[in-house]
Scaffold this motif. Structure first.
Motif, PDB file in Angstrom:
ATOM      1  N   PHE A 117       0.118  -3.737  -5.977  1.00  0.00           N
ATOM      2  CA  PHE A 117       0.116  -2.120  -5.431  1.00  0.00           C
ATOM      3  C   PHE A 117      -0.102  -2.481  -3.858  1.00  0.00           C
ATOM      4  CE2 PHE A 117      -3.897  -2.809  -6.538  1.00  0.00           C
ATOM      5  CZ  PHE A 117      -5.088  -2.424  -4.997  1.00  0.00           C
ATOM      6  N   GLY A 145      -0.833  -2.504  -0.724  1.00  0.00           N
ATOM      7  CA  GLY A 145      -2.366  -2.987   0.030  1.00  0.00           C
ATOM      8  C   GLY A 145      -2.850  -4.205  -1.256  1.00  0.00           C
ATOM      9  N   LYS A 146      -2.621  -4.238  -2.016  1.00  0.00           N
ATOM     10  CA  LYS A 146      -3.173  -4.980  -2.714  1.00  0.00           C
ATOM     11  C   LYS A 146      -4.011  -6.705  -2.437  1.00  0.00           C
ATOM     12  CE  LYS A 146      -4.296  -7.589  -7.682  1.00  0.00           C
ATOM     13  NZ  LYS A 146      -4.411  -7.317  -8.933  1.00  0.00           N
ATOM     14  N   ARG A 147      -2.206  -6.932  -1.707  1.00  0.00           N
ATOM     15  CA  ARG A 147      -2.938  -8.776  -1.160  1.00  0.00           C
ATOM     16  C   ARG A 147      -3.499  -8.735  -0.444  1.00  0.00           C
ATOM     17  NH1 ARG A 147      -4.386 -12.228   0.516  1.00  0.00           N
ATOM     18  NH2 ARG A 147      -3.273 -14.628   0.519  1.00  0.00           N
ATOM     19  N   SER A 148      -3.733  -7.981   0.326  1.00  0.00           N
ATOM     20  CA  SER A 148      -5.008  -7.861   2.237  1.00  0.00           C
ATOM     21  C   SER A 148      -6.101  -7.625   1.404  1.00  0.00           C
ATOM     22  CB  SER A 148      -4.537  -6.479   2.826  1.00  0.00           C
ATOM     23  OG  SER A 148      -2.718  -6.374   3.423  1.00  0.00           O
TER      24      SER A 148
END
Ligand SMILES: [Zn+2]
Lengths: 1001, 91
Positions: A892, A894-897
C-alpha cells in the motif's frame, strides 16, 4: 516674485485652462497638459528634493519615467497619498498637492545635508561596514537613518479608490507609441491583426512629435508634422486599440505582459470618485513589438548633480512640447549633435544660450553649422571640471581635454549659467526585452547594449533596437515588420527620408577634472548617491562581478533602478578593470519597469474578496445563533456558541458536557467527501489505505489511514461501502483537495489499469453529526420508521433513509466516543435538517457545539487530528496505531517506508498522553518537553500537540509527541515555561472510556 | 507565466496547472523486495537539471489530467508535451 518661463504657446498645453496646485505648501499655477515638473520649471522651481545619502539639493533632471531626483509625495496627509512618484509623470489638476521627500525638516533647510560635508566618511559600503557592529546598536542606527532619510510615507488610512484587472488577448502588442510604435501598430492592424498599442505618456508620438531639427524630413515634411498625420489616421483603423497613460511593468515568458493603465490620476478629486483608478492589464500577445525608445545618458563629471543640471533632451521637450524654458542662461555639455537641437530650440525662442561645451574635436553636421551661425560659442575638446551653486546651478568651470581624454590642460574658464543641458548619447530601453529572458550584445561602435535577437514572437524596433536616426528607423522597421508579420508590403515602402548626418563621436565614461578623483563628486546614480569614486573603491576592494559592485555601491538600486547611470557604471568598471564591456555584461533588469501601486497589483481582491471563503449550508443558523467562527482552510466553521456572555472556555466546557451527558450536534459539512466508483474500487482502497478493505461488507463503514510514500501519515477519515462498486470516502476538512489530487495522480500515472472514478462531492452534501446518549432518541423522533436497534444499525454501519421527503445517508460513526450519527443530506436541505434535529432534540437539551468542543471531545478519546497531532513526520507506528497497519497486504502507499532503518528507530517521537500533576494547569500547545531541569543545554524530547481542560474528567489533559514516549508510561517529565516549570506524567492517550462502552450506550 | 498546451484542453495559462516533479520514475512494482538504498533511490532522488528536463504536470484547475512535459529549465522553453503512458520524444 517667481519668474514666468513660459516661452511659447504649445498645442499640448491648454493655456485657457489655468490650474492651481501646491508644492511644498506654496501655491503655483500651470496649465492643463502640464506635468508637475513642467509647471514647476515654468515657475523657475528646480530644487525639488534631497538625495538619499548626502541629502544634496536635487532638481528635475528628465521629462519622463527615468527621473531619478524629482521624486515627490503626492497629496500628503490624505488617504490618496502616494510616495515615490516622479514629478515628470504627474499630470497637474486643480487641487493637486505634492511635497518633496527625503528632507527634514524642509527641502530648503535639511538637517541630513550635513552628510554632504561628512561625505568623505560615507564611502561605498559605508552602511555595511559601519552598522555591522555592535549588533545591539542597530536599532539606534535604524531609528536615525529612517528618520533622516526615509523614502516617502505610505498612507495610513484605507485607499478609497477602486482598482481593476483585465485580461487581454491580442495578435500584436506594440509597446511604445513613438514613430516606430505608431508605424508598427498601424501596419499590423491594417493587416487584420488584432493590435494593442500602449504608451506610458498621455500623448502619442514620442520624441518625434516635438522634433525640431529642420534638416530632417520625411516625404519633404518636418517629421513632427508627418507623424501627426499618421496619428490622425490611426483613429480610423479597425482592429487597433490604443491605450495611453499605460506603462508596461513586466514582460514574462510566452509573451505574457503586465501593464498598468492609469485612468484617474490626472483628474481632480471630484472626478475620481467611483471610478476605477488604475487597471492592471494582463496581456497575452501572439507577437510583441517593442518600441520603447531610448533614454538619454547624462555625462559623469564633478558635481554633475546640482539643481539646474538636466538632460539636454529634457530641455528640448520642455521647450518644444510644454513651451517652458528651463533656464534664462543656458549652457549645454555634449558628446554628440543632439545638444545642438536643444540649444537651437531655446535660441529660436529668444532664450539665452551662453555656450556649448563639446568633448569632440569637431562636428560638421548642418545643425552644428546653424548653431555656429547663430553666434553661440562652442568650446570643442573641452570638459566641465566643476560646477557651482548650492540650491541652483550658477556657473560651470571648463578646461581643455587631453587627447586621450583622461586629463585636462590649460586654464580654467568659468561660465555663468542657471541651467546646464547634458547630452551623453542614448541608451536603448532594453529593460522589457531582457525581462522576457533574452540576451543582450554590446555594440562597440554605438557603445550600447542591444537586443541580441529578434524572434518570430518578439522584435525590437526603433531606438530600443539600436536605430537612432529616422532613416535607419524606417528602413529597418519596414523589413522587420515584413518578416515578423509575414507581409509583402507596408505603408513604409517608398517613404523618402532626409536626415542631417552626424559624423563625429566621442565617448568618455568618466570625465576628468583638475582635481584628483578623490576630491570630486561625479555622480553615477543620482538617487542613491553613488559616485564614480565609489565604483572604483569597490573594484579596489576586490569586487569584480557587476552584480556585486551594484549591491556594494547601491548603484542602480533606487526606485529608478539606475535608468540613467547604469551604462556609465559599467563603462567605468570596464575601463578600470581593463575588461571589454561586452564581456562584463549588465545587471539584471527586473520588473516592474516603473513602480506599481499595491492597489493595482491586488485589483478587486481586497477586503472580503482578498481570499475566497466557503460557508456550509447551515451557516445562516450559526450566524443567527451567535456562533463565533474560525477559519479552517477556506471554510468558515462554527467555533463555539457562547450564550449569555460566556467566554470561549465557558462555552466549550458547557458544550462538551452536554454532548456527553445528553446530546450535542456539530456541523460536519466541511469534511471532504470523495465518491469512488468502479469495478476496482475495493482494490484501489486497499492500495491507498494502510488497512484491508476487500472484506468490508456493503453498508459498513471503516476508518482508514492514508500515508505518503515516505510512510508518514497524510490523511484519515471514514469510508463507507455504499454498494458493490461504490464507496464514499471522507477526508479531513483541510486535506480534501490534496487527497483527491493525490488519488488522481496514482490512478492516472501508476495504476491506469484500475477501473476507478473519483468525484469530489464535498459541496454536494450537508452533514449534521448528532452525538450523545440521547442521539438515538432524537433520530427516532425524526425518522420513526428506521430500525435503530444495534442489531439492525450497529456502530460503523450505514443506512439510507428519508426524513419526510428528504433522502439522507446516515452513518453510525463517532469522533467523540459517544453513540452518534452523521446524517448527510443534499446540501440545499442542510439547514432544514439542522433545524429538524434541533427541534426534535429540544426536550433533551440538544446543544450545538463547534470545532473547539469537537477537538476537546476527541482529545478525551485520544483520537488524533492529522495536521495537529501529526506534522508530516509521524508514522502510524509513531502514533501507536499499529493496529491499523495491515501485516497481510502485500503493498500500500508508504508500506515499504515503514521498514526503513530510520522509521524503525525506537527513539522516534511518539504520541503519548500527558497529565499535569496539578490537574488545573492546562499546558500550552506547542510547549516543549524535557526530562531534566537545571541542565543547559537541555535536550527537547518533544512538544505538546493538543491540550484542554476536560469538563468530563475535571482535569487537564494533553496529547504530545515525545522521543521514545512509547516506553515512558508513568514517567515524570517537565514542561518548562517562561517563569515556571510544569510537572507532567506520561499517560495513555485514551483518557476517557477506554473500553468504548459509550458507543453503544 | 507559461502558456501550456494541455493535451486534452489546449492552450491554458500556467496558473491552471501544478508541477509534479520529475517524470518517468515508475513506482516499483514490488517495493518489499527492495533494499533500503534501492527504495530511497525511488523515494528521494530527483534530478534538478539546468537544461532539458522531463517533468510531470497536472491540469489541476482544468481537466485534472496528468501529462508529461519536456522543458528547458534554462530558458523555460517547452519543447514537447505528451500524454501519460506515451513514449518521451527522442531528443
Ligand atoms: Zn486539461
Amino acid at each position: 516674485m517667481t519668474k514666468n518661463l513660459r516661452v511659447k504657446s504649445s498645442e499640448y498645453i491648454d493655456e485657457t485652462n489655468r490650474i492651481s496646485f501646491k508644492f511644498n505648501g506654496k501655491t503655483y499655477h500651470g496649465f492643463k497638459g502640464d506635468t508637475l515638473a513642467s509647471a514647476l520649471l515654468a515657475n523657475d522651481v528646480h530644487l525639488v528634493g534631497r538625495s538619499f545619502k548626502y541629502h544634496r539639493p536635487r532638481g528635475i533632471m528628465t521629462s519622463g519615467s527615468e527621473e531619478p531626483n524629482a521624486i515627490v509625495q503626492v497629496n500628503p496627509g490624505t488617504n490618496r497619498t502616494e510616495p515615490n512618484v516622479r514629478a515628470t509623470e504627474v499630470e497637474i489638476y486643480e487641487g493637486l498637492e505634492a511635497s518633496s521627500q527625503n528632507c527634514w525638516p524642509s527641502v530648503e533647510f535639511d538637517i541630513g545635508g550635513i552628510n554632504n560635508f561628512l561625505s568623505p566618511f560615507f564611502p561605498a559600503g559605508f552602511y555595511y561596514k559601519t552598522f555591522m557592529w555592535p549588533a545591539s546598536f542597530w536599532e539606534k542606527y535604524e531609528f536615525f537613518i529612517r528618520h533622516s532619510a526615509g523614502l516617502g510615507k505610505s498612507p495610513t488610512s484605507n485607499d478609497p479608490d477602486i482598482y481593476d484587472h483585465r485580461n487581454i488577448h491580442c495578435d500584436v502588442l506594440v509597446v511604445g507609441a513613438g514613430i516606430s510604435g505608431i508605424l508598427a501598430a498601424k501596419n499590423a492592424a491594417k493587416n487584420n491583426l488584432k493590435t494593442l498599442l500602449v504608451d506610458e505618456k498621455n500623448e502619442l508620438g514620442g520624441s518625434t512629435i516635438y522634433e525640431n531639427n529642420e534638416f530632417n524630413k520625411i516625404d519633404n515634411k518636418a517629421p513632427s508634422e508627418w507623424l501627426k498625420k499618421e496619428i490622425e489616421e490611426l483613429k480610423n483603423i479597425k482592429n487597433l486599440e490604443i491605450k495611453t497613460r499605460t506603462s508596461v511593468a513586466a514582460y514574462h515568458q510566452y509573451n505574457y505582459l503586465l501593464a498598468r493603465e492609469n485612468l484617474t490620476d490626472h483628474l481632480e478629486a471630484k472626478d475620481k470618485t467611483n471610478k476605477i483608478r488604475q487597471r492592471l492589464l494582463k496581456i497575452r500577445a501572439k507577437k510583441v513589438i517593442l518600441a520603447t525608445g531610448a533614454l538619454e545618458r547624462p555625462l559623469i563629471f564633478n558635481n554633475n548633480d546640482r539643481p539646474g543640471i538636466m538632460l539636454s533632451s529634457a530641455i528640448k521637450k520642455y521647450s518644444e512640447f510644454y513651451g517652458v524654458a528651463c533656464g534664462s542662461k543656458n549652457v549645454f555639455f555634449t558628446n554628440n549633435d543632439s545638444a545642438y537641437e536643444s540649444a537651437l530650440s531655446l535660441y529660436n525662442k529668444g532664450i539665452n544660450v551662453e555656450a556649448i561645451i563639446d568633448i569632440r574635436e569637431q562636428s560638421e553636421s548642418k545643425i552644428v553649422k546653424k548653431v555656429k551661425e547663430a553666434g553661440i560659442k562652442v568650446y570643442w575638446s573641452h570638459t566641465i571640471v566643476d560646477t557651482a551653486g548650492y540650491k541652483r546651478l550658477n556657473s560651470v568651470s571648463i578646461m581643455k581635454l587631453s587627447n586621450d581624454g583622461t586629463s585636462v590642460t590649460g586654464s580654467k574658464i568659468s561660465i555663468s549659467c542657471d541651467c546646464l543641458g547634458v547630452a551623453g548619447g542614448w541608451t536603448p530601453a532594453v529593460h522589457l526585452y531582457t525581462q522576457s529572458g533574452n540576451k543582450l550584445k554590446f555594440d562597440e561602435e554605438k557603445k550600447v547594449f542591444l537586443p541580441n535577437q529578434n524572434t518570430s514572437e518578439q522584435i525590437s524596433v526603433g531606438s530600443c533596437g539600436g536605430d537612432f536616426k529616422i532613416d535607419e528607423i524606417i528602413k529597418n522597421l519596414n523589413q522587420k515588420l515584413k518578416d515578423t508579420l509575414n507581409i509583402n508590403e507596408t505603408d513604409l515602402d517608398g517613404i523618402k527620408v532626409e536626415i542631417d548626418q552626424e559624423n563625429s563621436k566621442r565617448n568618455i565614461w568618466l570625465l576628468p577634472s583638475d582635481k584628483p578623483l578623490g576630491k570630486t563628486k561625479p555622480f553615477v546614480d543620482y538617487q542613491n548617491d553613488a559616485t564614480a569614486k565609489d565604483i572604483k573603491l569597490a573594484l579596489r576592494e576586490g569586487f569584480r562581478s557587476i552584480e556585486h559592485v551594484k549591491r556594494y555601491t547601491t548603484t542602480g538600486m533606487g526606485t529608478d533602478q539606475g535608468k540613467l547611470g547604469n551604462m556609465h557604471a559599467l563603462g567605468i568598471i570596464a575601463d578600470t578593470a581593463g575588461v571589454k564591456m561586452g564581456k562584463l555584461g549588465t545587471t539584471t533588469f527586473r520588473p516592474p519597469y516603473t513602480p506599481l501601486t499595491f492597489g493595482t497589483i491586488v485589483g478587486r481582491n481586497v477586503g472580503k474578496f482578498f481570499d475566497i471563503f466557503r460557508r456550509t449550508p447551515m451557516n445562516d443558523w450559526h450566524v443567527e445563533n451567535k456562533a463565533e467562527f474560525e477559519n479552517v482552510g477556506q471554510w468558515k466553521r462554527a467555533w463555539y456558541y457562547p450564550i449569555n456572555g460566556e467566554t470561549m472556555h465557558q462555552a466549550v466546557q458547557r458544550e462538551s458536557k452536554a454532548a456527553r451527558e445528553s446530546a450535542g450536534m456539530l456541523d460536519a459539512s466541511t469534511l471532504g467527501k470523495i465518491d469512488i466508483q468502479g469495478s476496482d474500487a475495493s482494490e484501489f482502497l486497499n492500495r491507498v489505505y494502510t488497512n484491508a478493505w476487500s472484506k468490508l461488507a456493503v453498508g459498513k463503514c471503516r476508518y482508514g489511514l492514508m500515508l505518503n510514500e515516505d510512510g508518514m501519515v497524510y490523511d484519515d477519515g471514514v469510508t463507507t461501502r455504499l454498494g458493490e462498486n461504490h464507496y464514499i470516502m471522507t477526508t479531513t476538512t483541510g486535506g480534501a483537495a490534496n487527497v483527491l489530487g493525490k488519488l488522481e495522480d496514482y490512478l492516472q500515472t501508476e495504476w491506469p489499469e484500475l477501473d476507478v472514478y473519483l468525484t469530489s462531492v464535498t459541496d454536494h452534501y450537508a452533514t449534521a453529526s448528532l452525538c450523545g446518549p440521547n442521539s438515538k432518541k432524537i433520530l427516532k423522533k425524526i425518522i420513526p420508521d428506521l430500525d435503530l436497534s444495534d442489531e439492525n444499525f450497529p456502530h460503523m454501519s450505514f443506512k439510507e433513509a428519508k426524513i419526510g421527503h428528504i433522502q439522507c445517508r446516515i452513518m453510525r460513526i463517532s469522533f467523540t466516543g459517544e453513540h452518534s450519527y452523521e446524517i448527510n443530506v443534499q446540501a440545499s436541505y442542510g439547514k432544514d435538517l439542522w433545524e429538524k434535529c434541533m427541534e426534535a432534540g429540544q426536550e433533551f437539551n440538544i446543544t450545538p457545539y463547534g470545532t473547539e468542543t469537537m477537538h476537546l471531545l476527541r482529545a478525551e478519546k485520544g483520537f488524533i487530528i492529522v495536521g495537529q497531532d501529526t506534522d508530516g513526520t509521524m508514522t502510524p507506528i509513531d502514533l501507536q496505531m499499529d493496529w491499523i497497519v495491515s501485516k497481510k497486504k502485500y503493498d500500500f502507499i508508504g508500506k515499504r517506508s515503514l521498514y526503513r532503518s530510520d522509521t524503525m528507530r525506537e527513539d522516534r517521537k511518539q504520541l503519548v498522553g500527558l497529565l499535569t500533576d496539578d490537574p488545573n494547569i492546562v499546558l500550552e500547545e506547542g510547549a516543549q518537553i524535557v526530562s531534566e531541569l537545571n541542565q543547559s543545554p537541555v535536550e527537547m524530547l518533544g512538544h505538546v500537540t493538543s491540550s484542554y481542560f476536560s469538563p468530563n474528567l475535571k482535569k487537564s489533559i494533553a496529547l504530545a509527541v515525545v522521543r521514545g514516549g512509547k516506553d515512558m508510561m508513568g514517567k515524570k517529565l517537565f514542561v518548562p515555561m517562561e517563569n515556571k516549570n510544569i510537572n507532567v506524567t506520561v499517560a495513555n492517550p485514551v483518557f476517557y472510556d477506554e473500553k468504548n462502552e459509550r458507543l453503544n450506550a | 507565466m507559461f502558456l501550456i498546451n494541455c493535451p486534452y484542453c489546449g492552450e491554458r495559462d500556467q496558473q491552471e496547472f501544478k508541477a509534479g516533479g520529475e517524470a518517468h520514475i515508475e513506482r516499483p512494482k514490488q517495493p518489499t523486495e527492495l533494499s533500503d538504498d534501492e527504495w530511497a533511490e525511488y523515494l528521494f532522488m530527483r534530478k534538478n537539471i539546468k537544461g532539458v528536463q522531463f517533468e510531470r504536470w497536472n491540469h489541476a484547475h482544468g481537466c485534472r489530467k496528468w501529462f508529461n512535459m519536456v522543458r528547458d529549465t534554462s530558458n523555460d522553453e517547452i519543447k514537447a508535451i505528451y500524454k501519460m503512458g506515451e513514449k518521451p520524444p527522442s531528443q
